[in-house]
Motif scaffolding. Sequence first.
Motif: not given
Length: 360
Positions: A43-45, A220-221, A104-105
């Motif tokens: 996830f980016a965050s 990826n990601g 959420e993530r």
Amino acid sequence: MAVSKKAVPATAWKRLEKAAVQKLGKHSAGRYAAELEPRVMPFASTFDPAPLLPPEYVQFVKALGYRWVSTGTSALAFLPPRWMLGLSQQMGEPERKWETVRAEREAGTHAYQFVMFASRDIDDVNGFCFGRSENGDQLVVWNVEDSVPESELGPFSTWIAEELGALEAALAGEEEGAEPDEPLGLEGESLPVKKGKSSRPGPAAVLDAFPRTVKEILLNGRKLGELPTMIGEFTELESLWLRTTGLQQLPRELGLLGKLKELDVSFNPALTALPPELGQLQALESLNLNRTGLTTLPDELEQLRRLMFLDLQATELKTLPPVLFRMPWLRALDLYWTTIPAEEIERLRRALPDCKVGVS
């Protein structure tokens, strides 16, 4: 060499590591570079793990860094900071549905309750994490099985003493001279550690860390936003994985990768067109455009005579690009979740009798 429960954890670890090296050789212990970073971040965050790290653990890694030791039958490794974040992102939470946690993530609203810090292996995200005790606010070690914290193992000082004792017992049963492998294999799954800072900004700095002779780049990601034109410098590249990287376009320099066999730019909905230079990828065998924003394909794709697998699932295609009818060498074409008329699909099947055309 008995590990005393009263011994300072860092001192006890050094003693065990020394004993392992003396008995099994230098390949039984080592240290990860603190800047080691996964090639893929789910996830980016991310999040700040500091509130979930007990002081005794902080002192331990300050003294030793991120060490690992392996007896062959038993092992333990401490994760570098970015690996802690990446594997923590993949963990679920007790009594919560993964779909909810994942949403959420993805949205960047998740409040992390656990942070993974150590493991014996990273398959299925197994290992150990920190989290609050169910019986109070104390930070304790939790056992992680199949990506979920399952049970409390006590404070860090207690846990590390027990782990060192188990490793000592395993070491005693090993034969002299056996050389076990490093348990996690993080370096092979990480971005290259480039000595000195790259002079290139942003996404180019990520690519700049790879040697120009590398055969595979997997990002990826990672929220690149763009694929730098310097990608054309990687002329030995055979596989390029750019799934969920926020791409909006591909540079013409991609056509310089004459040895590229696999290209995955899926899950980039802002990618609405392909450069005609893609037709220069004469070695390309697999092209994944799943869930991109493409509405057509360039005619130059008919130059890709080795292309066998083409994924156009869930793209914005409303009609079949004419170039597809001129690619009889295709063997698998995925058109699931598109709104292409059924009569066009049937006409394509007649034109490509040796190709399996998948539709919903």
